[in-house]
Design a protein around this motif. Structure first.
Motif, PDB file in Angstrom:
ATOM      1  N   SER A   1      13.167  -2.399  -4.463  1.00 28.45           N
ATOM      2  CA  SER A   1      11.898  -2.379  -3.745  1.00 28.45           C
ATOM      3  C   SER A   1      10.730  -2.124  -4.695  1.00 28.45           C
ATOM      4  CB  SER A   1      11.960  -1.309  -2.652  1.00 28.45           C
ATOM      5  OG  SER A   1      10.794  -1.303  -1.895  1.00 28.45           O
ATOM      6  N   ILE A   2      10.927  -1.220  -5.616  1.00 28.26           N
ATOM      7  CA  ILE A   2       9.865  -0.900  -6.569  1.00 28.26           C
ATOM      8  C   ILE A   2       9.612  -2.072  -7.512  1.00 28.26           C
ATOM      9  CG2 ILE A   2      10.961   0.189  -8.589  1.00 28.26           C
ATOM     10  CD1 ILE A   2       9.153   2.584  -8.087  1.00 28.26           C
TER      11      ILE A   2
ATOM     12  N   GLY B   1      10.111   3.212  -2.563  1.00 23.29           N
ATOM     13  CA  GLY B   1       9.998   2.167  -3.578  1.00 23.29           C
ATOM     14  C   GLY B   1       8.823   1.232  -3.369  1.00 23.29           C
ATOM     15  N   VAL B   2       8.422   1.037  -2.141  1.00 24.25           N
ATOM     16  CA  VAL B   2       7.287   0.151  -1.880  1.00 24.25           C
ATOM     17  C   VAL B   2       5.963   0.914  -1.966  1.00 24.25           C
ATOM     18  CG1 VAL B   2       7.139   0.267   0.647  1.00 24.25           C
ATOM     19  CG2 VAL B   2       6.563  -1.833  -0.499  1.00 24.25           C
ATOM     20  N   PHE B   3       5.966   2.181  -1.592  1.00 21.35           N
ATOM     21  CA  PHE B   3       4.705   2.929  -1.568  1.00 21.35           C
ATOM     22  C   PHE B   3       4.301   3.517  -2.915  1.00 21.35           C
ATOM     23  CE2 PHE B   3       5.517   3.058   3.078  1.00 21.35           C
ATOM     24  CZ  PHE B   3       4.322   2.491   3.482  1.00 21.35           C
ATOM     25  N   ILE B   4       5.260   3.946  -3.729  1.00 23.06           N
ATOM     26  CA  ILE B   4       4.912   4.569  -5.014  1.00 23.06           C
ATOM     27  C   ILE B   4       4.052   3.665  -5.891  1.00 23.06           C
ATOM     28  CG2 ILE B   4       5.871   5.339  -7.223  1.00 23.06           C
ATOM     29  CD1 ILE B   4       7.971   6.842  -5.687  1.00 23.06           C
ATOM     30  N   PRO B   5       4.455   2.419  -6.148  1.00 27.75           N
ATOM     31  CA  PRO B   5       3.605   1.588  -7.015  1.00 27.75           C
ATOM     32  C   PRO B   5       2.218   1.324  -6.425  1.00 27.75           C
ATOM     33  CG  PRO B   5       5.732   0.542  -6.672  1.00 27.75           C
ATOM     34  CD  PRO B   5       5.673   1.716  -5.773  1.00 27.75           C
TER      35      PRO B   5
ATOM     36  N   LYS C   1      -5.211   4.280 -10.213  1.00 28.95           N
ATOM     37  CA  LYS C   1      -5.496   3.731 -11.552  1.00 28.95           C
ATOM     38  C   LYS C   1      -4.477   4.184 -12.601  1.00 28.95           C
ATOM     39  CE  LYS C   1      -9.499   1.982 -10.165  1.00 28.95           C
ATOM     40  NZ  LYS C   1      -9.372   0.857  -9.318  1.00 28.95           N
ATOM     41  N   ILE C   2      -3.226   4.355 -12.151  1.00 26.48           N
ATOM     42  CA  ILE C   2      -2.107   4.679 -13.040  1.00 26.48           C
ATOM     43  C   ILE C   2      -1.198   3.474 -13.059  1.00 26.48           C
ATOM     44  CG2 ILE C   2      -0.126   6.199 -13.408  1.00 26.48           C
ATOM     45  CD1 ILE C   2      -1.664   8.360 -11.827  1.00 26.48           C
ATOM     46  N   ASP C   3      -0.765   3.075 -14.245  1.00 30.05           N
ATOM     47  CA  ASP C   3       0.101   1.895 -14.378  1.00 30.05           C
ATOM     48  C   ASP C   3       1.434   2.159 -13.671  1.00 30.05           C
ATOM     49  OD1 ASP C   3       1.475  -0.372 -15.059  1.00 30.05           O
ATOM     50  OD2 ASP C   3       1.402  -0.032 -17.224  1.00 30.05           O
ATOM     51  N   PRO C   4       1.704   1.453 -12.567  1.00 32.03           N
ATOM     52  CA  PRO C   4       2.945   1.700 -11.826  1.00 32.03           C
ATOM     53  C   PRO C   4       4.199   1.321 -12.609  1.00 32.03           C
ATOM     54  CG  PRO C   4       1.693  -0.070 -10.793  1.00 32.03           C
ATOM     55  CD  PRO C   4       0.866   0.469 -11.914  1.00 32.03           C
TER      56      PRO C   4
END
Length: 151
Positions: free
Chosen positions: A26-27, A107-111, A118-121
């Motif tokens: 998912s991520i 997995g879908v929400f973290i990135p 503004k943090i590189d997922p």
């Protein structure tokens, strides 16, 4: 709970592994879409979230059923205590379903959240997903086992 139901240890790797697998998938899909700028519109983001959660539900149910059948089959041949094999298999199945769904959601929400901050997922998502997957999968697994066998 673990002291009372020793058989739970035997299936812990399956619970953790499957939650990790679906969370990682998912991520990865979400980061790929973010990198391709496919989620810039709010409607595209909502559609992606709904699709990933839907896939998470379907995968969770399918693996939960398979986990039930596999664990029940194994427990029918191996005596792991006085607990009902059916209840143990049900515990494993519901834990797989719950753990995998939560992992897919994480997995879908973290990135998406990291991108908004503004943090590189691609850099930050790995350690976060691994830690949260294990934490939630174990909480769900032992929580359900406690409800079924201890309370």
């Amino acid at each position: 709970t673990l002291i009372e139901v020793v058989a739970l240890i035997m299936f812990q790797p399956m619970i953790l592994g499957m939650a990790g697998n679906i969370g990682t998938q998912s991520i990865a899909v979400t980061i790929l879409k973010l990198n391709k700028d496919e989620l810039e519109e709010k409607s595209a983001e909502k559609k992606h979230i709904a699709k990933e959660l839907g896939i998470g539900v379907l995968n969770s149910i399918a693996v939960g059923i398979a986990g039930f059948l596999i664990s029940y089959g194994i427990l029918s041949f191996i005596n792991m205590g006085t607990q009902s094999q059916l209840l143990l298999a049900l515990t494993i199945a519901t834990s797989l379903i719950g753990g995998m769904f939560v992992s897919a959601a994480i997995g879908v929400f973290i990135p998406i959240i990291l991108e908004k901050m503004k943090i590189d997922p691609a850099i930050a998502s790995g350690p976060i997903i691994s830690t949260l997957n294990d934490l939630f999968a174990l909480m769900i697994y032992f929580g359900i086992a406690t409800l079924i066998f201890i309370l």
